[in-house]
Design an enzyme around this catalytic site. Structure first.
Site, short mmCIF file in Angstrom:
data_model
loop_
_atom_site.label_atom_id
_atom_site.label_comp_id
_atom_site.label_asym_id
_atom_site.label_seq_id
_atom_site.Cartn_x
_atom_site.Cartn_y
_atom_site.Cartn_z
N CYS A 119 0.82 -1.22 0.00
CA CYS A 119 0.00 0.00 0.00
C CYS A 119 0.85 1.26 0.00
O CYS A 119 0.41 2.31 -0.47
CB CYS A 119 -0.95 0.01 1.18
SG CYS A 119 -0.16 -0.07 2.80
N HIS A 205 -2.53 1.21 7.14
CA HIS A 205 -2.82 1.28 5.70
C HIS A 205 -2.64 2.70 5.19
O HIS A 205 -2.96 3.68 5.88
CB HIS A 205 -4.25 0.80 5.45
CG HIS A 205 -4.63 0.77 4.01
ND1 HIS A 205 -3.92 0.07 3.06
CD2 HIS A 205 -5.67 1.36 3.34
CE1 HIS A 205 -4.48 0.22 1.87
NE2 HIS A 205 -5.54 1.01 2.02
#
Length: 472
Positions: A119, A205
């Site tokens: 990510c 994230h």
């Protein structure tokens, strides 16, 4: 250009960039070995350099209400992810702000994350590959051209199978250490933590916020579609809309574990060009001032000569007794300039529009020229300072990179082994335990003393309240 790879329990079609020439086993290894990266502006800046991007850096944002100087390409937001891990195709998306139009989605660079721990790279690419006026370098340019018009999953598969991206990504990760192994035939000791004491790492994230076609989009690789936050006001910048959205998100959040970074232009190239311009201007201004100083010196010498021969009263022009060279005149005029910066800049802005040196007088023209020299010199020094600060910051990024990514395990293992071989390890461990026990005892004693003092203080405060009033 297509390669069928077995991924878990199904077959996926993976799109490989034409420049790639690697076998199946290496592709499979890349899919499985992307590693977690820290949220650090230096790490992301160096990562972009490894991708081949030039003229862009990442800086940390501490106040979302403060306007950033200069252009902002996008934001990268890190938060603790607590959602259920579900397949994107099974996730139900009903929010009105999601963009379902495949034509709109495929025109922008939005990629679904198909590889674990990628990510960080996804968040950077979501910003970079939606820009049209930056130097991306050959790797990202080929990726952007190759995936143009493709759907988000195909773009995600292309990212996950690019060897250059995976290598650059993992280069900035901390070394991974294997769990201690129990020797064959040996007993399980304290070297191996039991499952009850094993810390389960939290999941974080990265997502991106990018302006595309006058609308603000939130690009999250774990979501099937991009989120459209709409256009910003006619008389505002897109970062102001982002600040409002982020302030609302954080005000409703129950978690304080997040981080925000901005993708902005790298100042070093612009500062370097600015330095060259100021240095060239400084040379030109000094030459002009020197010419005027020589003319003024000749005028003063001629005036002094005329006054001495004519017997008349000397004109109130300048004290010329100590000025024998043009440099002396420059020094004198510099000392006579206004001390206040605003007055100095106003004098420097007079420019030659007020007239030629013959019309305004050589002395006044020299004062204006010297004011310009001083203002230019101050700007030059400020530019040099900022330039060296940026260079020092980038150098610190490289130092942090070395410390973050260096594998200290061999050194530590060798050091502990040498202590054990020389019979010093037990005594060192005993000394350490003894020191820790003494420290814990001292801390406990300090807390006990503080608690007693606090109790006495509370009793005193309670006693001071009259009429039975409760003390909270």
């Amino acid at each position: 250009n297509n390669l069928n790879l077995k991924k878990k329990n199904h077959i996926s079609t993976v799109y490989i960039c034409p420049c790639m020439d690697i076998d199946y086993d290496e592709q499979k290894t890349i899919l499985e070995e992307w590693r977690e990266l820290e949220s650090d502006p230096g790490l992301f800046s160096l990562l972009m350099e490894d991708y081949g991007v030039r003229g862009i850096k990442v800086e940390e944002v501490y106040d979302i209400g403060k306007k950033l100087d200069g252009r902002v390409y996008g934001f990268v937001f890190l938060f603790r992810w607590t959602g259920e891990r579900r397949a994107r195709k099974k996730a139900l998306v009903t929010e009105d702000s999601y963009v379902f139009d495949s034509e709109v989605v495929n025109r922008m660079f939005f990629a679904n994350q198909v590889v674990t721990n990628s990510c960080a790279t996804h968040s950077l690419l979501s910003v970079l590959l939606n820009l049209s006026d930056v130097e991306l370098g050959p790797v990202l340019t080929k990726l952007k051209d190759f995936t143009a018009g493709h759907d988000p999953e195909s773009k995600g598969l292309a990212i996950g199978n690019m060897l250059e991206l995976a290598r650059a990504h993992n280069r900035h990760a901390k070394p991974e250490y294997a769990a201690p192994q129990v020797p064959s035939g040996g007993k399980r000791g304290s070297a191996v933590l039991s499952s009850a004491h094993t810390l389960v790492p939290e999941t974080y994230h990265f997502v991106s916020y990018v302006p595309i076609n006058d609308r603000l989009f939130e690009l999250d690789g774990l979501k099937q579609y991009p989120i459209d936050h709409g256009p910003w006001g006619e008389h505002e910048e897109w970062t102001e809309l982002f600040s409002r959205i982020m302030a609302d998100k954080l005000s409703n959040a129950q978690d304080i574990l997040y981080n925000l970074m901005a993708v902005v232009p790298d100042l070093i190239p612009k500062l370097s060009e600015r330095l060259k311009t100021l240095q060239s201007e400084q040379k030109t201004l000094l030459e002009e001032a020197t010419v005027l100083a020589e003319r003024l010196l000749k005028e003063e010498e001629q005036q002094q000569l005329n006054d001495s021969h004519g017997g008349g009263e000397a004109r109130d022009i300048h004290s010329v007794g100590t000025c024998t060279t043009a440099q002396d005149v420059l020094t004198r005029e510099s000392a006579a300039l206004p001390a206040e910066a605003c007055d100095l800049e106003e004098l420097a802005a007079t420019h030659t529009a007020a007239g030629s040196p013959e019309e305004m007088g050589v002395a006044q023209a020299l004062r204006i020229a010297m004011a310009k020299v001083v203002v230019n010199d101050e700007q030059l020094e400020a530019c040099k300072k900022k330039f060296h600060e940026e260079l020092d910051l980038k150098q610190q990024y490289r130092v942090d990179f070395c410390r973050r990514c260096h594998d200290y395990d061999p050194l530590i293992s060798e050091f502990v082994t040498m202590l054990a071989e020389n019979g010093q390890l037990p005594s060192r461990l005993f000394e350490r335990k003894k020191s820790n026990a003494h420290s814990t005892k001292s801390t406990a004693g300090s807390k006990h003393g503080r608690n007693q003092g606090n109790n006495r203080s509370k009793k005193a405060k309670t006693g001071a309240v009259s009429n039975g009033t409760k003390v909270s």
